[in-house]
Every structure is written in structure tokens, then in C-alpha cells.
Scaffold this motif. Structure first.
Motif, PDB file in Angstrom:
ATOM      1  N   SER A  13       3.837  -5.792  -7.361  1.00 48.18           N
ATOM      2  CA  SER A  13       3.378  -4.485  -6.885  1.00 48.18           C
ATOM      3  C   SER A  13       4.118  -3.317  -7.524  1.00 48.18           C
ATOM      4  N   ALA A  14       5.174  -3.600  -8.276  1.00 43.86           N
ATOM      5  CA  ALA A  14       6.014  -2.539  -8.838  1.00 43.86           C
ATOM      6  C   ALA A  14       5.244  -1.538  -9.711  1.00 43.86           C
ATOM      7  N   PRO A  15       4.374  -1.974 -10.628  1.00 42.14           N
ATOM      8  CA  PRO A  15       3.686  -0.980 -11.468  1.00 42.14           C
ATOM      9  C   PRO A  15       2.837   0.015 -10.669  1.00 42.14           C
ATOM     10  N   ALA A  16       2.092  -0.474  -9.698  1.00 45.39           N
ATOM     11  CA  ALA A  16       1.259   0.424  -8.883  1.00 45.39           C
ATOM     12  C   ALA A  16       2.130   1.336  -8.023  1.00 45.39           C
ATOM     13  N   ALA A  17       3.202   0.768  -7.457  1.00 47.00           N
ATOM     14  CA  ALA A  17       4.109   1.577  -6.636  1.00 47.00           C
ATOM     15  C   ALA A  17       4.752   2.668  -7.480  1.00 47.00           C
ATOM     16  N   ARG A  18       5.220   2.310  -8.665  1.00 47.58           N
ATOM     17  CA  ARG A  18       5.856   3.275  -9.562  1.00 47.58           C
ATOM     18  C   ARG A  18       4.899   4.422  -9.872  1.00 47.58           C
ATOM     19  N   SER A  19       3.683   4.095 -10.180  1.00 46.37           N
ATOM     20  CA  SER A  19       2.679   5.114 -10.503  1.00 46.37           C
ATOM     21  C   SER A  19       2.463   6.072  -9.330  1.00 46.37           C
ATOM     22  N   GLY A  20       2.303   5.523  -8.136  1.00 44.31           N
ATOM     23  CA  GLY A  20       2.077   6.356  -6.953  1.00 44.31           C
ATOM     24  C   GLY A  20       3.276   7.215  -6.604  1.00 44.31           C
ATOM     25  N   ILE A  54      11.552  -4.957   0.519  1.00 41.44           N
ATOM     26  CA  ILE A  54      11.927  -5.043  -0.889  1.00 41.44           C
ATOM     27  C   ILE A  54      12.301  -6.497  -1.143  1.00 41.44           C
ATOM     28  N   TRP A  55      11.572  -7.138  -2.062  1.00 39.74           N
ATOM     29  CA  TRP A  55      11.764  -8.564  -2.259  1.00 39.74           C
ATOM     30  C   TRP A  55      12.493  -8.940  -3.527  1.00 39.74           C
ATOM     31  N   ASP A  56      12.594  -8.049  -4.493  1.00 40.50           N
ATOM     32  CA  ASP A  56      13.273  -8.438  -5.722  1.00 40.50           C
ATOM     33  C   ASP A  56      13.799  -7.214  -6.462  1.00 40.50           C
ATOM     34  N   GLY A  57      14.432  -7.476  -7.593  1.00 41.46           N
ATOM     35  CA  GLY A  57      15.030  -6.420  -8.394  1.00 41.46           C
ATOM     36  C   GLY A  57      14.018  -5.435  -8.933  1.00 41.46           C
ATOM     37  N   ALA A  58      12.814  -5.900  -9.225  1.00 41.65           N
ATOM     38  CA  ALA A  58      11.780  -4.988  -9.730  1.00 41.65           C
ATOM     39  C   ALA A  58      11.411  -3.959  -8.673  1.00 41.65           C
ATOM     40  N   GLY A  59      11.304  -4.405  -7.433  1.00 40.92           N
ATOM     41  CA  GLY A  59      11.008  -3.483  -6.340  1.00 40.92           C
ATOM     42  C   GLY A  59      12.125  -2.482  -6.128  1.00 40.92           C
ATOM     43  N   LEU A  60      13.350  -2.959  -6.157  1.00 37.65           N
ATOM     44  CA  LEU A  60      14.493  -2.067  -6.032  1.00 37.65           C
ATOM     45  C   LEU A  60      14.534  -1.088  -7.205  1.00 37.65           C
ATOM     46  N   GLY A  61      14.214  -1.580  -8.381  1.00 38.55           N
ATOM     47  CA  GLY A  61      14.192  -0.729  -9.573  1.00 38.55           C
ATOM     48  C   GLY A  61      13.214   0.422  -9.457  1.00 38.55           C
ATOM     49  N   VAL A  62      12.087   0.194  -8.804  1.00 41.80           N
ATOM     50  CA  VAL A  62      11.112   1.266  -8.590  1.00 41.80           C
ATOM     51  C   VAL A  62      11.730   2.385  -7.761  1.00 41.80           C
ATOM     52  N   LEU A  63      12.458   2.019  -6.709  1.00 43.95           N
ATOM     53  CA  LEU A  63      13.079   3.041  -5.862  1.00 43.95           C
ATOM     54  C   LEU A  63      14.227   3.747  -6.581  1.00 43.95           C
ATOM     55  N   VAL A  64      15.003   3.003  -7.373  1.00 40.73           N
ATOM     56  CA  VAL A  64      16.076   3.613  -8.153  1.00 40.73           C
ATOM     57  C   VAL A  64      15.489   4.606  -9.158  1.00 40.73           C
ATOM     58  N   GLY A  65      14.431   4.205  -9.841  1.00 43.15           N
ATOM     59  CA  GLY A  65      13.778   5.089 -10.803  1.00 43.15           C
ATOM     60  C   GLY A  65      13.171   6.317 -10.139  1.00 43.15           C
ATOM     61  N   THR A  66      12.621   6.131  -8.961  1.00 43.20           N
ATOM     62  CA  THR A  66      12.055   7.261  -8.221  1.00 43.20           C
ATOM     63  C   THR A  66      13.156   8.237  -7.829  1.00 43.20           C
ATOM     64  N   ALA A  67      14.284   7.706  -7.362  1.00 48.06           N
ATOM     65  CA  ALA A  67      15.409   8.571  -6.995  1.00 48.06           C
ATOM     66  C   ALA A  67      15.887   9.375  -8.202  1.00 48.06           C
ATOM     67  N   ARG A  68      15.957   8.740  -9.353  1.00 50.35           N
ATOM     68  CA  ARG A  68      16.373   9.422 -10.587  1.00 50.35           C
ATOM     69  C   ARG A  68      15.382  10.523 -10.957  1.00 50.35           C
ATOM     70  N   ARG A  69      14.108  10.205 -10.856  1.00 48.04           N
ATOM     71  CA  ARG A  69      13.067  11.182 -11.202  1.00 48.04           C
ATOM     72  C   ARG A  69      13.094  12.376 -10.251  1.00 48.04           C
ATOM     73  N   VAL A  70      13.351  12.112  -8.973  1.00 49.78           N
ATOM     74  CA  VAL A  70      13.460  13.177  -7.974  1.00 49.78           C
ATOM     75  C   VAL A  70      14.613  14.108  -8.333  1.00 49.78           C
ATOM     76  N   ARG A  71      15.768  13.524  -8.665  1.00 49.48           N
ATOM     77  CA  ARG A  71      16.934  14.334  -9.050  1.00 49.48           C
ATOM     78  C   ARG A  71      16.628  15.185 -10.274  1.00 49.48           C
ATOM     79  N   THR A 128       0.857  -1.177   0.000  1.00 49.04           N
ATOM     80  CA  THR A 128       0.000   0.000   0.000  1.00 49.04           C
ATOM     81  C   THR A 128       0.896   1.231   0.000  1.00 49.04           C
ATOM     82  N   VAL A 129       0.448   2.247  -0.713  1.00 48.85           N
ATOM     83  CA  VAL A 129       1.138   3.535  -0.757  1.00 48.85           C
ATOM     84  C   VAL A 129       0.184   4.539  -0.133  1.00 48.85           C
ATOM     85  N   ASP A 130       0.466   4.908   1.107  1.00 52.53           N
ATOM     86  CA  ASP A 130      -0.374   5.872   1.813  1.00 52.53           C
ATOM     87  C   ASP A 130       0.180   7.275   1.594  1.00 52.53           C
TER      88      ASP A 130
END
Length: 112
Positions: free
Chosen positions: A30-37, A58-75, A10-12
Motif C-alpha cells: 500500500s506504500a505507493p498509493a499512501a505516498r501519493s495521497g 504499520i506493518w513494515d519498513g516501507a510503511g514506516l518509510g512513507v511516514l518518514v518521507g511525509t514528515a520530511r516533505r512537511v518540514r 484507505t486514505v480518507d
């Protein structure tokens, strides 16, 4: 397929565009929904984006990838990413993925 898929993600939204709380399992399912939020939060705010992670796994590379992509987008949006409540396991993953180089990471308090 038998067995429980584990806790759902869940993304609150604590404060729109500024603070989110992630709970559950961040993985390929859960990566697609997390990425969107997360991307909506990045695009919808200014300054720091705080993500509370003390209830996240974080259970796999896809989950980690969401956070890496978010960090990039933030920058790219000239914002600062602040990850709070990061557990030791996730902190190791974030270090390997170099997310900690551009983000402020606050580890979870150890239960004593």
C-alpha cells in the motif's frame, strides 16, 4: 498464495490539504498509493497537516518509510505535521525513526 492479505489501506480526505484519516495496513503493497495521497495533501495545503492514525497499522519498513518521507516533505514545505490517535506500537516505531522530533504526536486513548 493463500490467506487474506489483511485490511487494505484507505486514505480518507477529511479536509483537503489539512486533515487525512488512514485506515488499514500500511506496508509495501500500500506504500505507493499512501505516498501519493499524503504528498498531495502536503502540497495542497498550508499550516498543520493532521493525519488521524487510530485505525492504521504499520506493518513494515516501507510503511514506516512513507511516514518518514511525509514528515520530511512537511518540514520542507514549512508546515507542521500532527499525528493523532497513534497506538503504542506505532509510536515506538515513529520514535525510532525520529518522526516525533519534528512532528506533534498525540497518542491514542487507552481503552479502560
Amino acid at each position: 498464495m493463500t490467506g487474506s492479505p489483511g485490511p487494505r489501506l484507505t486514505v480518507d480526505v477529511v479536509n483537503p490539504g489539512m486533515r487525512l484519516r488512514l485506515k488499514g495496513r500500511l506496508d509495501a503493497r500500500s506504500a505507493p498509493a499512501a505516498r501519493s495521497g499524503l504528498h498531495a495533501a502536503v502540497d495542497g495545503g498550508q499550516g498543520e497537516l493532521v493525519i488521524e492514525m487510530n485505525q492504521l497499522e504499520i506493518w513494515d519498513g516501507a510503511g514506516l518509510g512513507v511516514l518518514v518521507g511525509t514528515a520530511r516533505r512537511v518540514r520542507q514545505g514549512e508546515r507542521q505535521l500532527v499525528l493523532t490517535g497513534v497506538r503504542a506500537r506505532e509510536l515506538r516505531l515513529l520514535r525510532v525513526a525520529r518522526v516525533t522530533w519534528s512532528s506533534s504526536v498525540r497518542a491514542a486513548a487507552l481503552a479502560g
